[in-house]
Structure formats: structure tokens, C-alpha cells
Design a protein around this motif. Structure first.
Motif, short mmCIF file in Angstrom:
data_model
loop_
_atom_site.label_atom_id
_atom_site.label_comp_id
_atom_site.label_asym_id
_atom_site.label_seq_id
_atom_site.Cartn_x
_atom_site.Cartn_y
_atom_site.Cartn_z
N GLU A 26 -21.47 -28.86 -2.10
CA GLU A 26 -22.41 -28.07 -2.88
C GLU A 26 -22.64 -26.68 -2.31
N LEU A 27 -22.55 -26.53 -1.00
CA LEU A 27 -22.77 -25.22 -0.38
C LEU A 27 -21.46 -24.53 -0.02
N GLY A 28 -20.35 -25.17 -0.30
CA GLY A 28 -19.06 -24.56 -0.02
C GLY A 28 -18.66 -24.56 1.44
N ARG A 29 -19.29 -25.38 2.25
CA ARG A 29 -18.97 -25.40 3.68
C ARG A 29 -17.85 -26.35 4.03
N LEU A 30 -17.49 -27.21 3.09
CA LEU A 30 -16.32 -28.09 3.20
C LEU A 30 -15.52 -27.93 1.92
N SER B 11 -10.72 -26.68 4.58
CA SER B 11 -11.60 -25.61 5.05
C SER B 11 -12.93 -26.19 5.52
N TRP B 12 -13.40 -25.71 6.67
CA TRP B 12 -14.66 -26.15 7.26
C TRP B 12 -15.49 -24.95 7.71
N GLU C 37 -9.63 -22.60 8.49
CA GLU C 37 -8.69 -23.00 7.45
C GLU C 37 -7.47 -23.65 8.09
N LEU C 38 -7.03 -24.73 7.49
CA LEU C 38 -5.81 -25.39 7.93
C LEU C 38 -4.95 -25.64 6.70
N GLU C 39 -3.81 -24.98 6.63
CA GLU C 39 -2.90 -25.13 5.50
C GLU C 39 -1.67 -25.91 5.95
N ILE C 40 -1.37 -26.98 5.20
CA ILE C 40 -0.28 -27.89 5.53
C ILE C 40 0.72 -27.91 4.37
N ALA C 41 2.00 -27.83 4.68
CA ALA C 41 3.03 -27.92 3.64
C ALA C 41 2.86 -29.21 2.85
N TRP C 42 2.98 -29.12 1.52
CA TRP C 42 2.65 -30.23 0.64
C TRP C 42 3.46 -31.49 0.93
N ASP C 43 4.73 -31.35 1.20
CA ASP C 43 5.57 -32.53 1.41
C ASP C 43 5.05 -33.43 2.53
#
Length: 275
Positions: A156-160, A182-183, A263-269
Motif C-alpha cells: 500500500e505504501l510502495g515500500r515492497l 524492490s525493498w 532493487e534486485l533484478e534477476i534474469a527471467w529464465d
């Protein structure tokens, strides 16, 4: 497929519509960074669609201000399937840069134009898992060449938050590229808390045997092993945890600057459902 008749009524189900100012600030920060090159390279007046903005258009208004920093001639269109929500949003429109209209997953645009970007947040959460790919397909089918769909969920607050970067694949269908988590780092006890905000395509896959469950388990393990960095702050602890994940073989995307933002971005596969 392209050229198929457009439905006469908006496609989708009415959401609860709850939102808050700055709820999507973290998501928009990623959007501007990741899709900024697409916006800059696009023909004049590219269209960005905010699909399912809810009972109040505040997050659409904020999106318009944020993408305008990248490209002044961006056209932002907020779409809702409820006519009353469209009427309520009308006073917030600022033609020609911001407008609101009736529409759903079919993403109708005047003059047959195609959106460069579609942001669909907290929309598919109420759907069944098997409805996700058809919804993705409808939205991706409407994209301009080299366009992108950003679909996800946040609290609700966009923190997660968590979202998927989806493009058009060689066969014309949706091709997910990555999952971003995202945290707000100072709130983190265990990073796996973000599992409650996974996109619909993954939220029911957080069970043993699924890749995303392994990611959540490894995240918590890396965070625990990085406890010695906590004295230097949550950011340093998170950076150490990301380094640990990379050592474990996870295909972490992005740069240290993005990781410092939580932010943690992980390749979709690496996280895609197994069936």
C-alpha cells in the motif's frame, strides 16, 4: 493477433482501486532508468499508458511528471474500465500531455496509435494465474515496435514491490526479460517478505521445487550471512547479500547503483515457473 477486431467493451475486471501518493515512486524510478533509452529513441510524442490507475489518478499524474523529465513530448494516458473513475480523473488531465480514457487490456488508443510503454500495477493480482498470459498477450500485442510492458505489484505504501519486464518475442507473444524485487531496505527483517508482493504469475509458485522459491531461500541465506555488515547500515548489508547471490550463480542484472536503491533484478529464465 494484430488487426483483430477490438472489443466494444473494456477487457478486464474492476479492481478495488485503492492507491496512495508516491505508491509507485520506486517502480517509476526503475521505469525511467530502464526505459529511458526507449523513450529517447522513440518517434515524436511517444505514448505511455498507465493501465488500471484506480479510484484516484494520483499515480498517473506522478508518472506523467516523471517521464516528462526524460522526454517533454511524452503523452501519458490513464486507462480504467470504470466510466465513473474516468470522469473523476478528468479534472486532473493536462492536455495534450496527460489524459484519461475508458479501456482495459485491449489498450485502446485514438487513431490506432500504439503505446511505447504500458505500466500495469496492482491489476492482475486479483486474477487467476492462468489469466495472466492472455492478459500479457493482449497488452504486448498493442505495443509499438521495441515497446515494453511493466507488470507488477506493490504494497500500500510502495515500500515492497515486484515487477516483470515483458517485451514482444519473435513469435509476437509476450517474452518476459526479468523480475525485479524492490525493498525499502531499512524496513527489511528478511528479504523474502517481498514474496507476498510477487506478480500473479509467480506468487503461487513460492513453494519448494520452484525457482522463485529457491531465490527467496537463497536471498534470506545471503542476508543472514551478511549480518556482519549491518553495523554499516542496511544498504551495505544488502550489497553484501547481492554479492553473495552472484557467487551462488544467480544472474543478477543491473549495477551497484541500482542495488544500493534496494532493487534486485534477476534474469527471467532463472525464476520462471517450471511448467
Amino acid at each position: 493477433m494484430r488487426g483483430a477486431p477490438r472489443p466494444s467493451r473494456p477487457v478486464g475486471t474492476l479492481t478495488r482501486g485503492t492507491t496512495n501518493p508516491n505508491r509507485l515512486r520506486r517502480a517509476d524510478r526503475w521505469l525511467v532508468h530502464t526505459y529511458g533509452p526507449l523513450l529517447r529513441a522513440a518517434p515524436p510524442s511517444p505514448v505511455v499508458v498507465d493501465l488500471g490507475y484506480g479510484a484516484h489518478p494520483v499515480t498517473t499524474v506522478e508518472l506523467a511528471a516523471r517521464v516528462a523529465v526524460v522526454r517533454r513530448d511524452v503523452q501519458v494516458l490513464g486507462l480504467e474500465i470504470d466510466q465513473e473513475r474516468v470522469r473523476a480523473a478528468a479534472p486532473h488531465a493536462d492536455p495534450p500531455g496527460l489524459s484519461f480514457a475508458l479501456g482495459g487490456f485491449e489498450v485502446p488508443l485514438p487513431g490506432g496509435r500504439s503505446p511505447l510503454l504500458v505500466r500495469a500495477f496492482n491489476v492482475l493480482r486479483q486474477y487467476d494465474e492462468e489469466q495472466v498470459l492472455p492478459a500479457w498477450s493482449r497488452m504486448v500485442d498493442r505495443l509499438a515496435p521495441h515497446g515494453a510492458l511493466m507488470e507488477g505489484t506493490c504494497n500500500e505504501l510502495g515500500r515492497l514491490g515486484a515487477w516483470v519486464d515483458v517485451r514482444r518475442g519473435p513469435d509476437g507473444g509476450p517474452q518476459p526479460r526479468s523480475l525485479t524485487l524492490s525493498w525499502r531496505l531499512r524496513d527489511v527483517a528478511e528479504p523474502s517478505v517481498v514474496a507476498e508482493r510477487l506478480p500473479k504469475v509467480l506468487i503461487h509458485r513460492n513453494v519448494p521445487g520452484e525457482r522463485v522459491h529457491t531465490l527467496m531461500t537463497d536471498l534470506d541465506g545471503a542476508w543472514a550471512r551478511a549480518a556482519g555488515h549491518a553495523a554499516y547500515g542496511a544498504r551495505q548489508r544488502f550489497l553484501a547479500a547481492v554479492a553473495d547471490l552472484r557467487t551462488l550463480g544467480w544472474p543478477v542484472l543491473g549495477t551497484r547503483h541500482r542495488w544500493r536503491l534496494g532493487e534486485l533484478e534477476i534474469a527471467w529464465d532463472a525464476v520462471a515457473p517450471r511448467d
